[in-house]
Scaffold this motif. Sequence first.
Motif, mmCIF file in Angstrom:
data_model
loop_
_atom_site.group_PDB
_atom_site.id
_atom_site.type_symbol
_atom_site.label_atom_id
_atom_site.label_comp_id
_atom_site.label_asym_id
_atom_site.label_seq_id
_atom_site.Cartn_x
_atom_site.Cartn_y
_atom_site.Cartn_z
ATOM 1 N N UNK A 81 0.827 -1.205 0.000
ATOM 2 C CA UNK A 81 0.000 0.000 0.000
ATOM 3 C C UNK A 81 0.863 1.257 0.000
ATOM 4 N N UNK A 82 1.914 1.210 0.809
ATOM 5 C CA UNK A 82 2.822 2.359 0.882
ATOM 6 C C UNK A 82 3.478 2.598 -0.475
ATOM 7 N N UNK A 83 3.871 1.524 -1.125
ATOM 8 C CA UNK A 83 4.496 1.630 -2.447
ATOM 9 C C UNK A 83 3.516 2.203 -3.474
ATOM 10 N N UNK A 84 2.255 1.714 -3.450
ATOM 11 C CA UNK A 84 1.240 2.235 -4.373
ATOM 12 C C UNK A 84 0.979 3.713 -4.119
ATOM 13 N N UNK A 85 0.889 4.082 -2.843
ATOM 14 C CA UNK A 85 0.632 5.478 -2.492
ATOM 15 C C UNK A 85 1.769 6.368 -2.986
ATOM 16 N N UNK A 86 2.992 5.889 -2.817
ATOM 17 C CA UNK A 86 4.154 6.664 -3.268
ATOM 18 C C UNK A 86 4.120 6.830 -4.790
ATOM 19 N N UNK A 87 3.743 5.761 -5.509
ATOM 20 C CA UNK A 87 3.661 5.839 -6.971
ATOM 21 C C UNK A 87 2.563 6.817 -7.390
ATOM 22 N N UNK A 88 1.411 6.778 -6.696
ATOM 23 C CA UNK A 88 0.325 7.709 -7.014
ATOM 24 C C UNK A 88 0.734 9.149 -6.744
ATOM 25 N N UNK A 92 0.927 12.122 -9.492
ATOM 26 C CA UNK A 92 0.213 13.381 -9.282
ATOM 27 C C UNK A 92 1.173 14.563 -9.382
ATOM 28 N N UNK A 93 2.344 14.422 -8.803
ATOM 29 C CA UNK A 93 3.349 15.493 -8.856
ATOM 30 C C UNK A 93 3.806 15.718 -10.299
ATOM 31 N N UNK A 94 3.981 14.643 -11.050
ATOM 32 C CA UNK A 94 4.383 14.757 -12.463
ATOM 33 C C UNK A 94 3.315 15.520 -13.241
ATOM 34 N N UNK A 95 2.036 15.181 -13.000
ATOM 35 C CA UNK A 95 0.933 15.864 -13.684
ATOM 36 C C UNK A 95 0.932 17.353 -13.359
ATOM 37 N N UNK A 96 1.095 17.676 -12.072
ATOM 38 C CA UNK A 96 1.135 19.082 -11.665
ATOM 39 C C UNK A 96 2.280 19.828 -12.340
#
Length: 151
Positions: A81-88, A92-96
């Motif tokens: 879960x932590x890994x998925x959250x970090x990837x998300x 999101x940061x890349x999109x911004x």
Amino acid sequence: MSKTSPQNTATDANGVSVIHTQAHSSGLQQVPQLVPVSPGGGGKAVPPSKQGKKNSFVDRNSDEYRQRRERNNMAVKKSRLKSKQKAQDTLQRVTQLKEENERLEAKIKLLTKELSVLKDLFLEHAHSLADNVQPVGTESTTTNPENSGQQ
């Protein structure tokens, strides 16, 4: 080692000899050294995490085993879960950053266009002033007929 450092060797339960030395007169403390006990001298000391895991039979029906598996499964889920959250978060940061980059590029285009218009306007004004100004010493000698005799 120093001549004045007596050594004491002890073997622990894992078959590893630990050499203890007393600090000599310089006041520096010596660190104990791990030495394998095997007669060939080529073996490695076993780290604590691997000590009790030599071909031991595991009862998969025991409460202890089930608790360890449950804790491990929970840890794996948490890690995933932590890994998925970090990837998300990264996506999101890349999109911004991409959106901000597009806005900044549009602003650059607008400001470049504005600069070009202002530069052209300035040059046009500078040329019109240069055309109206005559060099010094070449004043026209013609008189304006309306202004003649009105002094």
